[in-house]
Design an enzyme around this catalytic site. Structure first.
Site, PDB file in Angstrom:
ATOM      1  N   CYS A   2      38.614 -34.790  94.912  1.00 33.20           N
ATOM      2  CA  CYS A   2      37.392 -34.584  94.149  1.00 33.20           C
ATOM      3  C   CYS A   2      36.442 -33.580  94.792  1.00 33.20           C
ATOM      4  O   CYS A   2      36.708 -33.021  95.856  1.00 33.20           O
ATOM      5  CB  CYS A   2      36.633 -35.890  93.910  1.00 33.20           C
ATOM      6  N   LEU A  46      39.480 -35.845  90.927  1.00 28.40           N
ATOM      7  CA  LEU A  46      40.935 -35.802  90.888  1.00 28.40           C
ATOM      8  C   LEU A  46      41.391 -37.234  91.139  1.00 28.40           C
ATOM      9  O   LEU A  46      41.315 -37.728  92.272  1.00 28.40           O
ATOM     10  CB  LEU A  46      41.481 -34.858  91.958  1.00 28.40           C
ATOM     11  N   ALA A  47      41.826 -37.921  90.105  1.00 35.34           N
ATOM     12  CA  ALA A  47      42.118 -39.355  90.196  1.00 35.34           C
ATOM     13  C   ALA A  47      43.443 -39.579  90.930  1.00 35.34           C
ATOM     14  O   ALA A  47      44.500 -39.122  90.483  1.00 35.34           O
ATOM     15  CB  ALA A  47      42.174 -39.960  88.799  1.00 35.34           C
ATOM     16  N   GLY A  69      37.839 -37.576  99.027  1.00 35.86           N
ATOM     17  CA  GLY A  69      38.813 -37.824 100.080  1.00 35.86           C
ATOM     18  C   GLY A  69      39.580 -39.110  99.871  1.00 35.86           C
ATOM     19  O   GLY A  69      39.671 -39.632  98.752  1.00 35.86           O
ATOM     20  N   GLU A  70      40.150 -39.599 100.945  1.00 40.29           N
ATOM     21  CA  GLU A  70      40.935 -40.834 100.914  1.00 40.29           C
ATOM     22  C   GLU A  70      40.643 -41.662 102.166  1.00 40.29           C
ATOM     23  O   GLU A  70      40.591 -41.115 103.271  1.00 40.29           O
ATOM     24  CB  GLU A  70      42.433 -40.521 100.877  1.00 40.29           C
ATOM     25  N   SER A 361      51.717 -32.925 104.338  1.00 39.76           N
ATOM     26  CA  SER A 361      51.970 -31.689 105.063  1.00 39.76           C
ATOM     27  C   SER A 361      52.102 -31.965 106.559  1.00 39.76           C
ATOM     28  O   SER A 361      51.520 -32.914 107.086  1.00 39.76           O
ATOM     29  CB  SER A 361      50.814 -30.701 104.817  1.00 39.76           C
ATOM     30  N   GLY A 362      52.845 -31.109 107.250  1.00 42.01           N
ATOM     31  CA  GLY A 362      52.981 -31.204 108.702  1.00 42.01           C
ATOM     32  C   GLY A 362      51.952 -30.390 109.458  1.00 42.01           C
ATOM     33  O   GLY A 362      52.093 -30.195 110.674  1.00 42.01           O
TER      34      GLY A 362
END
Length: 589
Positions: A2, A46-47, A69-70, A361-362
């Site tokens: 988001c 962004l769900a 974020g998360e 991602s790394g």
């Protein structure tokens, strides 16, 4: 994921709407506003988690929250808050952050594990809290103005405020140059006058009486007491925990797989049967000093081992030379590009977003585990400067402007300030202290630029990229591991290779580091030269800042094998695009 935007000191739906709209790409699923007494908050969503219940801005009790974020430990925090009597109406991590703030105040930030940036407004107290995650994975900018504070996920949203105007002064131009040459990030700064970035691991508290910036997290020196086998096992366990936490999503996800050690470890920990995506750039001919070997065979090896549903995104050099793509990248970053390094990433993210909303991602493993050869170089200044600084872009500027900028002096002052930030364990000798300083510089001045790049380019496509290597527990632990353990077998990233044993094929474990794929086709550089020639024959705004003779010299050198002519061409084109898009007032005196 988001985007958020807002301001204190006034309440206006009309004013905040264009700010939120400027962030529409960060949240294509929904937009919403909260307009109240003394503040206005906007959110574009962004769900990813709790697709129905996680709508924002979210209000409960005495506070309203806009979050991006998360939070990967939201289930554990939810259980703890539930035992304290809180009752939840959703299963979103957003509601956990808000409930945590109501229960623990500003202390909630230190309890969150993940990548985040958020704003909390308390109307009764006229109090704003802005917060950003420890490593700075998610962005947050702010601007002090008469009567309050404006804030947003990206500068473009602040510039969309009707009373705002883009302005670039000497320091802003210095930051613009250093962000791509040679990728040095200065915490708290942006190219635009009056617009600051909230530094990683910090909160900003604003009331009508005062504004206070506070740090809640930093890398602390600790004595490392584990032996090598225990250290390897601990790294493996921390990585596994980080990846498991970051698998949470109610939407399709994938893993970005390059065929290198870093992304292969992440993919292996995700497990079999997943979706993986790779990119290959250009045709298999020509040379590039930064490239060592093609990725495709290693990608295929890892994808076969995982039995993954694999997709390769193939990009042609002609696609990357499209001027429209350059404009999209500059607009996404609010700054200069890293050339085809950025263009290929944007096209990759766009392709990934067609089928997935989340990608693991790394990224960041090199900065954490010591993957670059510059880690061990003894030099005064940012350790990567000698590797990435392949030509003085400042010499392309008007000579008088170049003297005013004094980039060498500016960069030297930045280095001295950054190097002075770190403390050392008492047991660290001279060599260990030097390597710890290099590690700190990579984490605090180099990595933020890469994380910002990934966030801006991916979110411009409506894609959330997660970076398990940025788990702060892993970073804290590895940061304090002595260098002798980090390179115990004489190779870069020895510790990570040891932790990955049994997870990835031996061919990948033994593979020499190969940077992100770049264009090998000479036609790409030729296309840049044509575009610069056209620019010199026109009236673009960059011409006022450039030395036309020096730029024409680039065109004469465009066929050389080294990279500087190409990087110089990229810089000239980027600068013109930036000035055309933002039309900033220039205060260069």
């Amino acid at each position: 994921m988001c985007g958020l935007a807002g301001f204190t000191g006034e309440a206006s739906e009309r004013v905040v709407k264009p700010m939120v709209e400027a962030l529409a790409c960060r949240g294509p699923d929904a937009q919403a506003l909260w307009v109240g007494d003394g503040a206005t908050l906007g959110h574009t969503r962004l769900a990813i988690v709790d697709l129905v219940g996680g709508r924002q801005p979210m209000q409960a009790g005495r506070a309203v929250l806009a979050f991006t974020g998360e939070v990967y430990n939201h289930r554990e925090l939810r259980a703890e808050l539930g035992r304290g009597g809180h009752r939840f109406a959703t299963v979103s991590d957003t509601e956990v952050v808000l409930a945590g703030y109501l229960a623990w105040g500003d202390g909630v930030v230190a309890r969150l594990e993940g990548m985040f940036a958020f704003a909390v407004w308390e109307p009764a107290r006229r109090r704003l809290l802005l917060a950003r995650d420890r490593l700075g994975v998610k962005p947050l900018y702010y601007q002090r103005v008469d009567g309050g504070v404006r804030f947003a996920s990206e500068p473009k949203a602040l510039l969309a405020h009707p009373e705002a105007g883009a302005c670039v002064d000497l320091d802003g131009l210095r930051e613009l140059l250093l962000s791509s040459h040679p990728m040095t990030s200065t915490p708290g700064r942006s190219p635009f006058c009056g617009i600051a970035q909230l530094p990683p691991g910090c909160v900003l508290v604003a009331t009508p009486e005062r504004t206070e910036l506070r740090r809640y997290w930093r890398l602390e020196p600790r004595e490392h007491t584990d032996d090598l086998p225990t250290t390897i096992d601990t790294v493996r366990g921390l990585l596994d925990r980080a990846v498991r936490g970051e698998l949470q999503a109610d939407v399709p996800r994938c893993t970005l797989l390059s065929g290198g050690l870093d992304s292969s470890v992440i993919a292996a920990l995700v497990g079999a049967g997943q979706d993986t995506v790779s990119v290959e750039v250009g045709a298999a001919h020509g040379t590039d000093p930064m490239r060592r070997g093609w990725d495709a065979p290693y990608v295929a090896l890892m994808a076969e081992r995982l039995e993954s549903s694999h997709r390769q995104v193939a990009l042609a050099a002609a696609e990357l030379a499209d001027p429209a793509l350059r404009e999209q990248v500059v607009a996404a970053k609010d700054g200069l590009s890293l050339g085809d390094f950025d263009f290929s990433a944007l096209l990759l993210f766009r392709a990934v977003a067609e089928r997935h909303k989340v990608a693991l991602s790394g990224e960041a493993a090199d900065e954490i585990f010591g993957g670059y050869r510059w880690f061990q170089e003894e030099a005064v200044g940012f350790p990567w400067s000698g590797v990435l600084d392949r030509g003085d872009l400042a010499r392309l500027l008007d000579p008088g402007l170049a003297r005013l900028l004094d980039l060498d002096g500016y960069r030297r002052a930045l280095y001295e300030s950054a190097a002075a930030e770190i403390d050392h364990p008492a047991s660290a000798g001279r060599a260990e202290r030097r390597l710890r300083i290099n590690s700190h510089l990579n984490l605090s001045r180099f990595l933020p630029g890469l994380l910002s790049r990934t966030d801006r380019l991916s979110m411009s496509c409506g894609l959330e990229v997660r970076v398990p290597f940025c788990d702060h527990r892993l970073v804290e632990y590895v940061f304090n591991v002595p260098w002798a353990m980090k390179s115990f077998d004489g190779r870069e990233k020895s510790l990570l290779r040891a932790a990955a044993r049994g997870l990835v094929p031996g061919e990948i474990l033994r593979r020499r580091k190969s940077p992100y794929p770049m264009v090998r086709d000479a036609a790409y550089r030729a296309a840049l030269a044509v575009q610069v020639e056209d620019l010199l024959g026109g009236d673009g705004p960059a011409l006022e800042l450039l030395d036309a003779v020096a730029v024409r010299g680039l065109l004469l050198d465009a066929g050389r094998a080294d990279r500087f002519p190409r990087e110089g061409l990229e810089f000239v084109l980027d600068l013109d695009v930036f000035l055309r898009l933002y039309r900033p007032t220039l205060e260069l005196r």
